[in-house]
Design an enzyme around this catalytic site. Structure first.
Site, PDB file in Angstrom:
ATOM      1  N   GLU A 178       3.376  -0.932  -8.095  1.00  0.00           N
ATOM      2  CA  GLU A 178       3.239   0.434  -8.603  1.00  0.00           C
ATOM      3  C   GLU A 178       4.353   1.269  -7.994  1.00  0.00           C
ATOM      4  O   GLU A 178       4.482   1.362  -6.779  1.00  0.00           O
ATOM      5  CB  GLU A 178       1.879   1.036  -8.221  1.00  0.00           C
ATOM      6  CG  GLU A 178       0.725   0.462  -9.025  1.00  0.00           C
ATOM      7  CD  GLU A 178      -0.616   1.151  -8.752  1.00  0.00           C
ATOM      8  OE1 GLU A 178      -1.610   0.736  -9.367  1.00  0.00           O
ATOM      9  OE2 GLU A 178      -0.664   2.083  -7.926  1.00  0.00           O
ATOM     10  N   ASP A 182      -2.308  13.851  -4.249  1.00  0.00           N
ATOM     11  CA  ASP A 182      -1.816  13.062  -3.120  1.00  0.00           C
ATOM     12  C   ASP A 182      -1.989  13.760  -1.788  1.00  0.00           C
ATOM     13  O   ASP A 182      -1.869  14.977  -1.674  1.00  0.00           O
ATOM     14  CB  ASP A 182      -0.333  12.730  -3.330  1.00  0.00           C
ATOM     15  CG  ASP A 182      -0.159  11.652  -4.379  1.00  0.00           C
ATOM     16  OD1 ASP A 182      -0.700  10.549  -4.169  1.00  0.00           O
ATOM     17  OD2 ASP A 182       0.479  11.912  -5.411  1.00  0.00           O
TER      18      ASP A 182
END
Lengths: 400, 270
Positions: free
Chosen positions: B49, B60
């Site tokens: 990824e 995040d």
């Protein structure tokens, strides 16, 4: 199109704008919020409690004041100020926080979070949280913590925890990012009170509905004072909550012109501004599609404005829609022009406006002379200037 | 069939679980990324990824936020990330590559242009954090038409209805976010992951990868016992952050961590 305005649709879309662009963990709380909001909107008990708070706690209705001296001086239309600066806590922000906090209470949430730019929404949130005995955490960009230190102190006095956000540009957008991160971590007990008509559905519609009391009162007050609807409405636009609050009840009255005023900062041509509707492009940020300040790669670019409350790279999706359909017009005012508006209102009417609202005042100074004396402009005086005393004194070289 | 499905089916046949590292493209500088990707393949990872840096990474935690900031400081972008993918594909035609990021860079490029470019670059899956299926069908269809899998997230609070929806619109694999929180958070609850993954299995045949909070070989092994794939991101990026003056050391530590995870995951039940 605006004869029978029903935006947004069931999924929160204003044409191509709005929507629900969030990470999966936030889908359940947003659906829960939407269901609660739809339910309580039709609950007479809830509405009665809200109306009572708006009257006795916020101090509504706020006056519609005829600025006669300023109108004469400008030599055009009659200027009326909608005095949201006289609300408890000093701005229109409390109309929405009172509503959302009542919703939080009914939903059984025990913890409130908020983002804030100028600190007005943070103060309004800390205020209602104190009153309801709810834990309150306010996220604020580190840059804004410095330039709005008075409001930081007010929030702390009210018992809120103020978190200075050090990531990104350290302003309002980063405070919003951090509040979303908090929410995703504490979804079970936390209610996120967004302060403007942005964010994922249902926030743009919900915040608008709580702020629409501004326009509803204005309409009646204007009819009482002048016997007719106004010719033009003027309001500053950062995220756009005070503007949509004023505009919304007039959307079907197509003879009423609506002007949203963005912050041009150092000037649109310098690139250092906060005017996505005037100089941005559509994109997706903070849960909705709207006009944004972004580069060719879709990265959000840093904004600039003398007023922390307008220093935001996006704008409420409904404004994007009103712009595209031509129902509202969007102009921009530079920092220096806003200062002229600030001094003009202060010295002409004895009212010190917030720097955000000063943008609307500055645009009014351009618009009024183009209209006739029997015409009426209503300007939203969305907040008072007390919080900006340090900024202004510093500009004048004065140590407070 | 997509490269992702082929890889995951082959793993399932041999009873192995997919080790899926996440690194941010261009962190700490653009030339670091492709050699790191090749080295990770040698260390035994199955799918990569690649994070597309974004100015406002709302889902995040601080570690990946700072990775984005480092990459953006080097003018990394979606277009340049696609160039890195293309470069990786020149010498590796087998390891599936998933781009993970936020919607606005894709909006700026245009969905169709992006889908075409991703196909040309040999990308196999796209995971867009802030694009739920309600808003994402147009994008998903453009990707599927090019044999690229749209990958969707599921969370601890996702309802059965949501799981069924992801099963319909998603392909390749489903990414189960193991906790309520941001990437790199520290409170992974194994028992609740076990319960939820079992619930997912009732409603989807798609492979399930689990991420958020996987920090070491022991956690990777435990998660591998529950799911089809283990995603590790912040723990790797911490190695970059801890060695900004020595990227080669960062690479060495990343490879060591991945190798230890590979070993632990391959000795399940041992």
């Amino acid at each position: 199109m605006t004869e029978n305005y029903t935006m947004p649709d069931a999924r929160g879309h204003f044409g191509p704008y709005g929507g629900m662009f969030v990470a999966e963990t936030l889908i359940p709380p947003i659906q829960e919020l939407n269901a609660a909001y739809q339910h309580y909107l039709g609950d007479p008990d809830f509405i009665a409690e809200l109306d009572k708070d708006l009257q006795y706690y916020v101090g509504r209705p706020s006056p519609l004041y005829h600025a006669e001296r300023w109108s004469r001086e400008l030599g055009g239309a009659q200027i009326y100020l909608k005095r949201e600066d006289l609300n408890h806590t000093g701005s229109h922000k409390i109309n929405n926080t009172v509503g959302q906090a009542l919703l939080a209470k009914r939903m059984g949430k025990t913890r409130i979070i908020a983002e804030t730019g100028a600190g007005q929404h943070g103060v309004a949130t800390a205020t209602v949280a104190a009153r309801l005995g709810l834990e309150c955490v306010v996220y604020m960009g580190a840059v804004d913590v410095t330039r709005q230190s008075l409001n930081v102190y007010r929030m702390k006095l009210l018992g809120a925890t103020v978190v200075a956000v050090e990531s990104g540009s350290k302003t309002l957008k980063d405070a919003l990012n951090e509040a979303l991160r908090d929410w995703v971590t504490n979804v079970d007990n936390t209610f996120y009170i967004i302060g403007t008509v942005a964010g994922p559905h249902p926030y743009p519609a919900m915040v608008r509905d709580f702020q629409a009391i501004i326009g509803r009162e204005t309409k009646q007050q204007c009819l009482d004072a002048t016997g007719k609807l106004p010719d033009a409405l003027v309001a500053c636009v950062g995220g756009g909550s005070n503007a949509i609050g004023l505009f919304y009840p007039f959307i079907n009255d197509t003879q009423v012109a609506m002007y949203g005023v963005e912050a041009a900062g150092d000037g649109i041509e310098t690139g250092r501004h906060s005017a996505p509707l005037s100089a941005g492009r559509p994109g997706v940020l903070h849960g909705n599609r709207t006009y944004l300040m972004a580069d060719d790669d879709g990265e959000i670019i840093e904004t600039h404005s003398i007023s922390a409350g307008l220093d935001y790279p996006g704008v409420g999706p409904e404004h994007a829609w009103l712009k595209d359909t031509g129902r509202a017009h969007y102009a921009s005012i530079t920092d220096n022009e806003a200062l002229e508006g600030f001094y003009a209102l202060t010295r002409m009417e004895g009212i010190i406006p917030a720097l955000e609202s000063s943008h609307a005042m500055a645009y009014t100074m351009k618009l009024a002379p183009t209209l006739r004396p029997e015409q009426t402009i209503i300007v939203n005086l969305s907040g008072r200037g007390d919080k900006d005393m340090q900024t202004m004194a510093k500009r004048e070289g004065i140590e407070l | 069939m997509s490269r992702l499905s082929t890889t995951l089916e082959a793993l399932a046949k041999t009873g192995r679980k997919a080790l899926i590292p996440f690194v941010t493209a261009g962190d700490p500088y653009p030339e670091f990324t492709v050699p790191l990707m090749h080295a990770m393949v040698v260390a035994g990872v199955d799918i990569i990824e690649l994070g597309v840096p974004f100015s406002d990474p709302m889902a995040d935690g601080p570690v990946i936020q700072r990775a984005s900031e480092r990459a953006l400081a080097h003018k990394m972008s979606l277009r340049r990330t696609l160039l890195l993918a293309l470069e990786f594909r020149r010498t590796n035609q087998t390891t599936p590559l998933v781009l993970m990021g936020y919607l606005n860079p894709i909006e700026a490029m245009g969905y169709e242009e992006f889908a075409n470019a991703a196909q040309r670059a040999g990308v196999d899956g796209i995971l867009t954090v802030d694009l739920p299926p309600e808003e994402g069908t147009q994008c998903a269809e453009l990707l599927k038409a090019r044999d690229i899998d749209p990958i969707f997230l599921l969370a601890p609070n996702s309802s059965v209805e949501r799981i069924q929806k992801m099963d319909t619109v998603g392909s390749g694999y489903l990414y189960y976010v193991s906790l309520k929180g941001v990437t790199g958070a520290g409170h992974l609850d194994i028992a609740s992951v076990q319960t939820k993954v079992a619930e997912l299995r009732l409603h989807t045949q798609l492979p399930v990868a689990v991420g958020f909070g996987v920090k070491d070989a022991a956690t990777a092994k435990t998660i591998a016992g529950l799911a089809d794939g283990v995603v590790v991101g912040s723990a790797l990026i911490s190695k970059i952050e801890g060695n900004l003056d020595s990227p080669e050391q960062a690479k060495k530590e990343i490879i060591e961590l991945l190798a230890s995870m590979r070993l632990a995951m391959d000795t399940l039940g041992a």
